[in-house]
Structure formats: C-alpha cells, structure tokens
Scaffold this motif. Structure first.
Motif, PDB file in Angstrom:
ATOM      1  N   ASP A 128      41.081  27.595  39.761  1.00  0.00           N
ATOM      2  CA  ASP A 128      41.222  28.165  38.422  1.00  0.00           C
ATOM      3  C   ASP A 128      40.258  29.322  38.216  1.00  0.00           C
ATOM      4  O   ASP A 128      39.170  29.358  38.798  1.00  0.00           O
ATOM      5  CB  ASP A 128      40.949  27.097  37.361  1.00  0.00           C
ATOM      6  N   VAL A 129      40.648  30.240  37.361  1.00  0.00           N
ATOM      7  CA  VAL A 129      39.812  31.365  36.967  1.00  0.00           C
ATOM      8  C   VAL A 129      40.009  31.582  35.464  1.00  0.00           C
ATOM      9  O   VAL A 129      41.098  31.331  34.936  1.00  0.00           O
ATOM     10  CB  VAL A 129      40.154  32.635  37.793  1.00  0.00           C
ATOM     11  N   THR A 130      38.930  31.994  34.781  1.00  0.00           N
ATOM     12  CA  THR A 130      39.004  32.263  33.346  1.00  0.00           C
ATOM     13  C   THR A 130      38.496  33.675  33.076  1.00  0.00           C
ATOM     14  O   THR A 130      37.936  34.328  33.965  1.00  0.00           O
ATOM     15  CB  THR A 130      38.141  31.262  32.541  1.00  0.00           C
ATOM     16  N   LEU A 131      38.646  34.110  31.854  1.00  0.00           N
ATOM     17  CA  LEU A 131      38.132  35.425  31.458  1.00  0.00           C
ATOM     18  C   LEU A 131      36.628  35.514  31.723  1.00  0.00           C
ATOM     19  O   LEU A 131      36.128  36.550  32.163  1.00  0.00           O
ATOM     20  CB  LEU A 131      38.449  35.693  29.983  1.00  0.00           C
ATOM     21  N   GLU A 132      35.921  34.442  31.495  1.00  0.00           N
ATOM     22  CA  GLU A 132      34.465  34.403  31.696  1.00  0.00           C
ATOM     23  C   GLU A 132      34.070  34.781  33.135  1.00  0.00           C
ATOM     24  O   GLU A 132      33.012  35.360  33.363  1.00  0.00           O
ATOM     25  CB  GLU A 132      33.937  33.007  31.344  1.00  0.00           C
ATOM     26  N   ASP A 133      34.937  34.476  34.090  1.00  0.00           N
ATOM     27  CA  ASP A 133      34.646  34.792  35.494  1.00  0.00           C
ATOM     28  C   ASP A 133      34.567  36.299  35.753  1.00  0.00           C
ATOM     29  O   ASP A 133      34.050  36.719  36.790  1.00  0.00           O
ATOM     30  CB  ASP A 133      35.695  34.167  36.412  1.00  0.00           C
ATOM     31  N   PHE A 134      35.068  37.094  34.834  1.00  0.00           N
ATOM     32  CA  PHE A 134      35.062  38.555  34.994  1.00  0.00           C
ATOM     33  C   PHE A 134      34.098  39.233  34.022  1.00  0.00           C
ATOM     34  O   PHE A 134      34.153  40.443  33.826  1.00  0.00           O
ATOM     35  CB  PHE A 134      36.480  39.107  34.815  1.00  0.00           C
ATOM     36  N   LYS A 135      33.218  38.443  33.428  1.00  0.00           N
ATOM     37  CA  LYS A 135      32.253  38.953  32.452  1.00  0.00           C
ATOM     38  C   LYS A 135      31.459  40.124  33.042  1.00  0.00           C
ATOM     39  O   LYS A 135      31.007  40.077  34.183  1.00  0.00           O
ATOM     40  CB  LYS A 135      31.295  37.837  32.038  1.00  0.00           C
ATOM     41  N   GLY A 136      31.310  41.184  32.251  1.00  0.00           N
ATOM     42  CA  GLY A 136      30.564  42.361  32.678  1.00  0.00           C
ATOM     43  C   GLY A 136      31.388  43.369  33.446  1.00  0.00           C
ATOM     44  O   GLY A 136      30.907  44.444  33.784  1.00  0.00           O
ATOM     45  N   LYS A 137      32.644  43.051  33.733  1.00  0.00           N
ATOM     46  CA  LYS A 137      33.553  43.968  34.429  1.00  0.00           C
ATOM     47  C   LYS A 137      34.581  44.523  33.447  1.00  0.00           C
ATOM     48  O   LYS A 137      34.918  43.895  32.450  1.00  0.00           O
ATOM     49  CB  LYS A 137      34.321  43.225  35.531  1.00  0.00           C
ATOM     50  N   LYS A 138      35.077  45.700  33.742  1.00  0.00           N
ATOM     51  CA  LYS A 138      36.237  46.223  33.036  1.00  0.00           C
ATOM     52  C   LYS A 138      37.460  45.582  33.690  1.00  0.00           C
ATOM     53  O   LYS A 138      37.460  45.332  34.902  1.00  0.00           O
ATOM     54  CB  LYS A 138      36.302  47.739  33.156  1.00  0.00           C
TER      55      LYS A 138
END
Length: 168
Positions: free
Chosen positions: A36-46
């Motif tokens: 699983d992946v969530t929005l939080e996993d991409f924190k700090g990225k565009k």
C-alpha cells in the motif's frame, strides 16, 4: 456529479475534482508489489496524478508514455499513473514499454481513491472505472491544477499540467 463523454455518449462521475487551492485528499493505492501507498508517502514532493480508465486502451497507454518521457526531466516530482488495473497488468505494460519514470498505482482494492477524488464513473458500460483526469499537487499537499478530460477518448493537456507544476 461531473459529466464527460466517451465516443459521444454522456458518462457521469461521482462528483468534481478537488478545487485548486484545496488540500489534496488522502488515498490508499496499491503498488506493483501489492504493498500500500498513501499521499503521506510522497510528502515534500510535487505530484502529477495521471488518472485513467485502463492501461490497456490506446489513449491511456499514450498518456503513460508521454508522462514517462516528461517525468525524466522533473526534479523533486513524482508522476503517479492511477487506474483500476491490477498491478500485474500495470507491471506487464510498463515492462514491455520500458517505462520506469512513473509510478503505476492501482485503485482495485476498494476504490477509495476514486471516491476521494470523485472520478469513478457511475454509469455506462465502464462504471466503476476512473475518469481520465490530471491532478497536480505542490510539495505542501495543495492542489494547484486539475483537468477532467471532456471526452475520455482524448488525451489530457500535458503542457498545461507541466506549466502548473513549474509555476505552482
């Protein structure tokens, strides 16, 4: 509810894309390895979200190829290619095409992404699949650009999405 067309036939979605300036809704999607992946996993990225009905259609495949080309030159940016396809199909397509600059993600498990972004089709033969859309999110989690393609057989406006990313 938003209405788009597919081969001239009206097709409805759950609602409208998130508003520009709003916080991007959270989601849980499935990666190629079924984790699983969530929005939080991409924190700090565009983030560029390339959302589409199925990798196994020509327009959807073209959008993945095009964003894969563009993503190679983007710094601090991830391109998420999101559909209801099983991770097996996404892996097969990306492997055969040599696509490695985007992150294929699936909403097959429970459809929470389609509900959160209101892009799930509610009628016609492809009900349950996701409407062709692009959502661009800045590194702070704010929506800075959206496009729900008016006719699902058309490609998204790549240039507008990339410009929003650069100007956001």
């Amino acid at each position: 509810m938003a209405t788009v067309t597919g081969k001239g036939q009206p097709m409805n979605t759950l609602g409208n894309l998130p508003e520009v300036g709003s916080n991007a809704p959270d989601f849980q999607l499935t990666k190629l390895d079924f984790s699983d992946v969530t929005l939080e996993d991409f924190k700090g990225k565009k983030i560029i979200m390339n959302i589409f009905p199925s990798i196994d259609t020509s327009t959807c495949a073209t959008s993945v190829r095009k964003f894969n080309e563009e993503a190679a030159a983007l710094e601090d940016t991830v391109v998420l290619c999101i559909s209801k396809d099983l991770p097996h199909a996404q892996r097969r397509f990306c492997g055969a095409e040599g696509i490695n600059n985007v992150i294929p993600l699936s909403d097959f498990r429970d459809g929470n992404f389609g509900r959160a972004y209101e892009v799930t089709f509610t009628d016609t033969a492809i009900r349950g699949l996701l409407s062709r859309s692009v959502v661009v999110i800045d590194e702070k989690g704010k929506v800075i650009y959206t496009e729900q393609v008016a006719d699902t057989s058309n490609e998204p406006d790549y240039k507008a999405a990339l410009e929003a990313l650069q100007n956001g």
